[in-house]
Design a protein around this motif. Sequence first.
Motif, PDB file in Angstrom:
ATOM      1  N   LEU A 125       0.847  -1.193   0.000  1.00 11.40           N
ATOM      2  CA  LEU A 125       0.000   0.000   0.000  1.00 11.40           C
ATOM      3  C   LEU A 125       0.882   1.242   0.000  1.00 11.40           C
ATOM      4  N   ASN A 126       0.489   2.241  -0.814  1.00 13.61           N
ATOM      5  CA  ASN A 126       1.213   3.500  -0.737  1.00 13.61           C
ATOM      6  C   ASN A 126       0.709   4.271   0.483  1.00 13.61           C
ATOM      7  N   LEU A 127       1.317   5.401   0.779  1.00 14.23           N
ATOM      8  CA  LEU A 127       0.963   6.137   1.994  1.00 14.23           C
ATOM      9  C   LEU A 127      -0.494   6.570   2.017  1.00 14.23           C
ATOM     10  N   GLU A 128      -1.017   6.978   0.879  1.00 15.27           N
ATOM     11  CA  GLU A 128      -2.423   7.404   0.827  1.00 15.27           C
ATOM     12  C   GLU A 128      -3.361   6.223   1.108  1.00 15.27           C
ATOM     13  N   GLN A 129      -3.089   5.082   0.494  1.00 11.99           N
ATOM     14  CA  GLN A 129      -3.914   3.897   0.735  1.00 11.99           C
ATOM     15  C   GLN A 129      -3.822   3.435   2.182  1.00 11.99           C
ATOM     16  N   HIS A 131      -3.160   5.332   4.749  1.00  8.82           N
ATOM     17  CA  HIS A 131      -3.916   6.318   5.528  1.00  8.82           C
ATOM     18  C   HIS A 131      -5.420   6.044   5.428  1.00  8.82           C
ATOM     19  N   GLN A 132      -5.896   5.769   4.232  1.00 10.02           N
ATOM     20  CA  GLN A 132      -7.321   5.487   4.045  1.00 10.02           C
ATOM     21  C   GLN A 132      -7.745   4.232   4.804  1.00 10.02           C
ATOM     22  N   LEU A 137     -10.594   2.196   9.566  1.00 11.23           N
ATOM     23  CA  LEU A 137     -10.627   1.342  10.746  1.00 11.23           C
ATOM     24  C   LEU A 137     -10.766   2.155  12.032  1.00 11.23           C
ATOM     25  N   GLY A 138     -10.629   3.469  11.926  1.00 16.60           N
ATOM     26  CA  GLY A 138     -10.837   4.338  13.070  1.00 16.60           C
ATOM     27  C   GLY A 138      -9.684   4.405  14.039  1.00 16.60           C
TER      28      GLY A 138
END
Length: 162
Positions: A125-129, A131-132, A137-138
Amino acid sequence: MIYPAIKIIQKELSYNIPAVIRNITKVLDNNEQTDDIIISLVNIEEDLTHRNNDDRSYSGTIHKNPTIHLNLTLLFSYVGDGYELGLQKIQQVIKFFHRKPFFNHSNTTDLDSPIEKIIFEMISLNLEQLHQLWSMLGGKYYPSVVYLIRLVVNDADNEGPS
Protein backbone atom coordinates in the motif's frame (compact mmCIF):
# COMPACT_ATOMS: atom_id res chain seq x y z
CA MET A 1 -15.37 -21.36 3.23
CA ILE A 2 -14.24 -17.93 4.46
CA TYR A 3 -14.08 -18.69 8.17
CA PRO A 4 -12.38 -22.10 7.74
CA ALA A 5 -9.75 -20.45 5.52
CA ILE A 6 -9.00 -17.67 8.01
CA LYS A 7 -9.03 -20.15 10.89
CA ILE A 8 -6.43 -22.40 9.23
CA ILE A 9 -4.28 -19.34 8.47
CA GLN A 10 -4.48 -18.35 12.14
CA LYS A 11 -3.67 -21.90 13.25
CA GLU A 12 -0.69 -22.30 10.92
CA LEU A 13 0.68 -18.84 11.75
CA SER A 14 0.29 -19.55 15.48
CA TYR A 15 2.81 -22.40 15.24
CA ASN A 16 5.40 -19.64 14.75
CA ILE A 17 3.85 -16.54 16.31
CA PRO A 18 0.70 -16.18 18.43
CA ALA A 19 -2.19 -14.87 16.32
CA VAL A 20 -5.88 -14.27 16.93
CA ILE A 21 -8.81 -13.54 14.65
CA ARG A 22 -10.30 -10.25 15.81
CA ASN A 23 -11.99 -7.17 14.42
CA ILE A 24 -9.20 -4.60 14.69
CA THR A 25 -11.72 -1.76 15.10
CA LYS A 26 -13.09 -3.39 18.29
CA VAL A 27 -9.58 -3.80 19.65
CA LEU A 28 -8.80 -0.14 18.94
CA ASP A 29 -12.16 1.09 20.29
CA ASN A 30 -11.51 -0.71 23.59
CA ASN A 31 -7.86 0.47 23.76
CA GLU A 32 -6.81 -3.17 24.09
CA GLN A 33 -3.22 -4.22 23.83
CA THR A 34 -2.17 -7.75 23.05
CA ASP A 35 1.09 -9.47 22.22
CA ASP A 36 -0.73 -11.52 19.56
CA ILE A 37 -0.86 -10.69 15.89
CA ILE A 38 -4.41 -9.64 15.11
CA ILE A 39 -5.88 -11.04 11.89
CA SER A 40 -8.75 -8.93 10.53
CA LEU A 41 -10.77 -9.41 7.37
CA VAL A 42 -11.03 -6.06 5.59
CA ASN A 43 -12.47 -7.06 2.20
CA ILE A 44 -14.03 -9.92 0.25
CA GLU A 45 -14.29 -9.99 -3.53
CA GLU A 46 -14.94 -12.57 -6.20
CA ASP A 47 -12.02 -13.14 -8.54
CA LEU A 48 -13.80 -12.85 -11.87
CA THR A 49 -10.61 -13.37 -13.88
CA HIS A 50 -10.79 -17.08 -13.10
CA ARG A 51 -14.51 -17.44 -13.63
CA ASN A 52 -15.49 -19.47 -16.64
CA ASN A 53 -19.16 -20.19 -17.25
CA ASP A 54 -18.16 -23.20 -19.35
CA ASP A 55 -17.03 -24.88 -16.10
CA ARG A 56 -20.65 -25.75 -15.34
CA SER A 57 -21.09 -29.47 -15.75
CA TYR A 58 -24.36 -31.26 -16.33
CA SER A 59 -24.99 -34.93 -15.69
CA GLY A 60 -28.62 -35.94 -16.12
CA THR A 61 -30.50 -33.68 -13.73
CA ILE A 62 -27.50 -32.93 -11.49
CA HIS A 63 -26.01 -29.46 -11.87
CA LYS A 64 -22.62 -28.59 -10.38
CA ASN A 65 -21.41 -25.01 -10.21
CA PRO A 66 -17.84 -24.12 -11.16
CA THR A 67 -14.98 -23.69 -8.73
CA ILE A 68 -15.27 -20.50 -6.65
CA HIS A 69 -12.37 -18.06 -6.66
CA LEU A 70 -12.46 -15.51 -3.84
CA ASN A 71 -9.98 -12.85 -2.83
CA LEU A 72 -9.86 -11.98 0.86
CA THR A 73 -7.92 -8.98 2.06
CA LEU A 74 -6.48 -9.67 5.50
CA LEU A 75 -4.78 -7.17 7.76
CA PHE A 76 -2.16 -8.59 10.12
CA SER A 77 -1.43 -6.03 12.82
CA TYR A 78 0.23 -5.66 16.19
CA VAL A 79 -1.25 -3.27 18.77
CA GLY A 80 0.74 -4.38 21.79
CA ASP A 81 3.14 -2.41 23.91
CA GLY A 82 6.43 -1.75 22.19
CA TYR A 83 6.92 -0.52 18.65
CA GLU A 84 10.13 -2.49 18.14
CA LEU A 85 8.41 -5.70 19.23
CA GLY A 86 5.61 -4.94 16.78
CA LEU A 87 8.09 -4.56 13.94
CA GLN A 88 9.69 -7.87 14.86
CA LYS A 89 6.33 -9.65 14.93
CA ILE A 90 5.25 -8.22 11.56
CA GLN A 91 8.62 -9.31 10.18
CA GLN A 92 7.86 -12.84 11.43
CA VAL A 93 4.49 -12.77 9.62
CA ILE A 94 6.19 -11.75 6.38
CA LYS A 95 8.83 -14.47 6.79
CA PHE A 96 6.15 -17.07 7.45
CA PHE A 97 4.26 -16.30 4.22
CA HIS A 98 7.52 -16.07 2.29
CA ARG A 99 8.44 -19.60 3.43
CA LYS A 100 4.93 -20.94 2.88
CA PRO A 101 3.32 -18.90 0.06
CA PHE A 102 0.36 -21.25 -0.34
CA PHE A 103 -1.59 -23.88 1.54
CA ASN A 104 -2.90 -27.02 -0.12
CA HIS A 105 -3.77 -30.50 1.07
CA SER A 106 -0.17 -31.64 0.65
CA ASN A 107 1.44 -29.06 2.92
CA THR A 108 -1.47 -28.27 5.29
CA THR A 109 -3.11 -31.37 6.71
CA ASP A 110 -6.04 -29.61 8.43
CA LEU A 111 -7.14 -27.70 5.33
CA ASP A 112 -10.95 -27.81 5.01
CA SER A 113 -11.87 -30.29 2.25
CA PRO A 114 -13.78 -27.95 -0.14
CA ILE A 115 -10.79 -25.57 -0.13
CA GLU A 116 -8.36 -26.70 -2.80
CA LYS A 117 -5.73 -24.01 -2.31
CA ILE A 118 -5.02 -20.79 -0.41
CA ILE A 119 -2.46 -18.49 -2.05
CA PHE A 120 -0.83 -15.54 -0.25
CA GLU A 121 0.26 -12.32 -1.91
CA MET A 122 1.53 -9.34 0.05
CA ILE A 123 -0.14 -6.07 -0.93
CA SER A 124 2.09 -3.00 -1.00
CA LEU A 125 0.00 0.00 0.00
CA ASN A 126 1.21 3.50 -0.74
CA LEU A 127 0.96 6.14 1.99
CA GLU A 128 -2.42 7.40 0.83
CA GLN A 129 -3.91 3.90 0.73
CA LEU A 130 -2.44 3.12 4.12
CA HIS A 131 -3.92 6.32 5.53
CA GLN A 132 -7.32 5.49 4.05
CA LEU A 133 -7.25 1.96 5.46
CA TRP A 134 -6.34 3.01 8.98
CA SER A 135 -8.78 5.97 8.84
CA MET A 136 -11.55 3.58 7.81
CA LEU A 137 -10.63 1.34 10.75
CA GLY A 138 -10.84 4.34 13.07
CA GLY A 139 -7.39 4.14 14.50
CA LYS A 140 -3.86 5.34 14.44
CA TYR A 141 -1.33 3.39 12.44
CA TYR A 142 0.17 0.30 14.06
CA PRO A 143 2.78 -2.06 12.64
CA SER A 144 0.91 -4.10 10.07
CA VAL A 145 1.01 -5.88 6.76
CA VAL A 146 -1.79 -6.58 4.29
CA TYR A 147 -2.13 -9.79 2.31
CA LEU A 148 -4.39 -10.73 -0.55
CA ILE A 149 -5.56 -14.27 0.10
CA ARG A 150 -6.70 -16.13 -3.00
CA LEU A 151 -9.10 -18.97 -2.21
CA VAL A 152 -9.77 -21.75 -4.67
CA VAL A 153 -12.85 -23.64 -3.48
CA ASN A 154 -14.42 -26.69 -5.06
CA ASP A 155 -18.14 -26.00 -4.69
CA ALA A 156 -19.18 -29.66 -4.51
CA ASP A 157 -21.79 -28.77 -1.88
CA ASN A 158 -23.67 -26.75 -4.44
CA GLU A 159 -25.16 -29.70 -6.29
CA GLY A 160 -28.85 -30.21 -6.83
CA PRO A 161 -31.60 -30.39 -9.39
CA SER A 162 -31.31 -27.89 -12.20
